[in-house]
Write a protein that holds these residues in place. Structure first.
Motif, short mmCIF file in Angstrom:
data_model
loop_
_atom_site.label_atom_id
_atom_site.label_comp_id
_atom_site.label_asym_id
_atom_site.label_seq_id
_atom_site.Cartn_x
_atom_site.Cartn_y
_atom_site.Cartn_z
N ALA A 43 11.48 4.40 -7.04
CA ALA A 43 11.32 3.41 -5.98
C ALA A 43 11.86 3.97 -4.67
O ALA A 43 13.07 4.06 -4.47
N VAL A 44 10.95 4.38 -3.80
CA VAL A 44 11.32 4.90 -2.48
C VAL A 44 11.14 3.80 -1.43
O VAL A 44 11.99 3.59 -0.59
N ILE A 45 10.01 3.08 -1.52
CA ILE A 45 9.69 2.02 -0.56
C ILE A 45 10.07 0.67 -1.16
O ILE A 45 9.68 0.34 -2.28
N PHE A 46 10.84 -0.11 -0.42
CA PHE A 46 11.25 -1.45 -0.84
C PHE A 46 10.63 -2.50 0.08
O PHE A 46 10.67 -2.34 1.30
N ASN A 47 10.10 -3.55 -0.51
CA ASN A 47 9.62 -4.69 0.28
C ASN A 47 10.72 -5.75 0.32
O ASN A 47 11.57 -5.79 -0.58
N GLU A 75 0.83 -1.21 0.00
CA GLU A 75 0.00 0.00 0.00
C GLU A 75 0.87 1.26 0.00
O GLU A 75 0.55 2.26 -0.65
N MET A 76 1.98 1.22 0.74
CA MET A 76 2.91 2.37 0.74
C MET A 76 3.57 2.54 -0.62
O MET A 76 3.77 3.65 -1.10
N GLN A 77 3.92 1.42 -1.27
CA GLN A 77 4.53 1.51 -2.60
C GLN A 77 3.55 2.16 -3.59
O GLN A 77 3.95 2.97 -4.42
N ARG A 78 2.29 1.79 -3.48
CA ARG A 78 1.27 2.37 -4.37
C ARG A 78 1.22 3.89 -4.22
O ARG A 78 1.00 4.61 -5.18
N SER A 79 1.41 4.38 -2.99
CA SER A 79 1.32 5.82 -2.73
C SER A 79 2.61 6.56 -3.04
O SER A 79 2.59 7.66 -3.60
N PHE A 80 3.76 5.97 -2.66
CA PHE A 80 5.01 6.73 -2.66
C PHE A 80 5.97 6.37 -3.80
O PHE A 80 6.96 7.06 -4.01
N ASN A 81 5.70 5.29 -4.55
CA ASN A 81 6.62 4.88 -5.61
C ASN A 81 6.13 5.30 -7.00
O ASN A 81 6.40 4.62 -7.98
N ARG A 82 5.42 6.41 -7.06
CA ARG A 82 4.87 6.83 -8.36
C ARG A 82 5.97 7.25 -9.34
O ARG A 82 5.91 6.92 -10.52
N ASP A 83 6.98 7.97 -8.87
CA ASP A 83 8.03 8.50 -9.76
C ASP A 83 9.34 7.75 -9.65
O ASP A 83 10.16 7.77 -10.58
#
Length: 356
Positions: free
Chosen positions: A162-166, A152-160
């Motif tokens: 990759a900020v969030i890594f799983n 869910e965080m990737q959907r919000s913050f990885n638009r431009d």
């Protein structure tokens, strides 16, 4: 744990439906349920009325193509869990219907909200600072919930970018399915996929718990199978980097063969280190003979520093040593390399300088 159990039950239910439609053994992404047969099966199980079930598959782009895949199925749970009527699913072992959702207490609801708020604060701060935020992995009975929140965080913050890594643990039998499903979701929704690949660190705990409670061992049977899984997942992400430029991976490994495999595949696919789509990570104090040559060759490489109270850090490090097979052999090899270098410098008369 409760949230993870919900997600696991829902996915198992999908696999059960797929098996009944003759698709057992296929990769998760290749399973596509015929929507009409699925609706019939759901009605026959007494999960909901035919009218209710037909409503599930309208207005949500579900089953429009006549089939439902696992991504559609996951979207379905998002909308179904918002209804007040308890959703029943069959227990694979007993064959009995049981509620998918246990009612959370008011305090548990507040706890979940606080988790989401904290994750949101961390993600926004990472964006401000221009750094990546890597969410670590835990035992498999916690992990589905952690992965879902991270997604869910990737959907919000990885638009431009990759900020969030799983984090994906490749000792899990489900690792490849987890990676491919999340990559496919990122493709469909247009955000940047970020992954840290690890082998995994809770093998003994996982096996003990599976034996005690009586469910299938989630861990690959051998270390070799885990290596195969790691390279399979890594190769899939490297191919995605090559074709879309919207994926990033950290190869978090102390395994020299894995590092060599990564470098070879990057070369074959034409992925240059300067693109910074692939980075490497090793624990501080471990495998410097891997870390430093990678850095000198221009690859982004990091030393991973666990910190905190001694009574928490030492058990953590001892688990890493215990659970990473071959650790002592690598430590011995590192010691031999260091001793060889000391002798070389002594003979050259340049003990404190790397150059003769």
């Amino acid at each position: 744990v409760q949230f993870s159990e919900v997600l696991v039950k829902w996915r198992r239910f999908f696999y059960q439906m797929a098996a009944e439609q003759g698709q057992a053994g296929r990769a998760a992404l290749e399973m596509k349920l015929e929507a009409e047969k699925l609706q019939e099966a759901l009605a026959n199980l007494g999960i909901a009325t035919k009218t209710e079930i037909q409503h599930w598959f309208t207005g949500e782009n579900l089953g429009v193509s006549g089939t439902v895949d696992l991504l559609d199925w996951n979207n379905l749970i998002d909308s179904r869990t918002k209804i007040s009527k308890p959703l029943l699913v069959p227990n694979v072992q007993t064959g009995q219907l049981e509620p998918l959702l246990s009612r959370f207490t008011e305090e548990e609801d507040l706890q979940m909200k606080r988790v989401l708020q904290r994750m949101d604060i961390l993600a926004k701060r990472a964006m401000e600072k221009g750094v990546r935020l890597m969410v670590d992995a835990e035992q498999s009975y916690f992990q589905p919930a952690i992965s879902r929140l991270t997604l869910e965080m990737q959907r919000s913050f990885n638009r431009d970018q990759a900020v969030i890594f799983n984090t994906y643990q490749c000792y899990l039998k489900e690792a490849y399915n987890n990676v491919t499903l999340d990559v496919e979701l990122s493709r469909q929704e247009g955000w940047h996929f970020g992954a840290k690949l690890v082998r995994g660190a809770y093998m003994e705990q996982e096996r003990e718990r599976a034996a005690k409670i009586g469910y299938e061992d989630p861990i690959n049977p051998t270390y070799e199978k885990t290596n195969e899984m790691y390279h399979k997942c890594l190769d899939y992400i490297l191919e995605e980097i090559k074709h879309s430029q919207k994926a990033n991976v950290m190869v978090a490994s102390h395994n020299e063969d894995t590092v060599k495999f990564t470098l070879r595949r990057m070369s074959e696919l034409g992925i240059h280190p300067s693109e910074k789509k692939v980075c490497f990570g090793q624990l501080l104090g471990m495998c410097d003979q891997i870390t430093f040559p990678l850095g000198q060759a221009g690859f982004p490489v990091y030393k991973y520093v666990p910190y905190g109270p001694v009574n928490e850090v030492l058990p953590y490090l001892s688990r890493r040593a215990q659970e990473n097979r071959g650790f002592m052999q690598r430590a011995n090899r590192e010691r031999d390399l260091l001793w060889r270098e000391v002798k070389r410098r002594l003979l050259a008369g340049s003990l404190f300088s790397p150059n003769p």
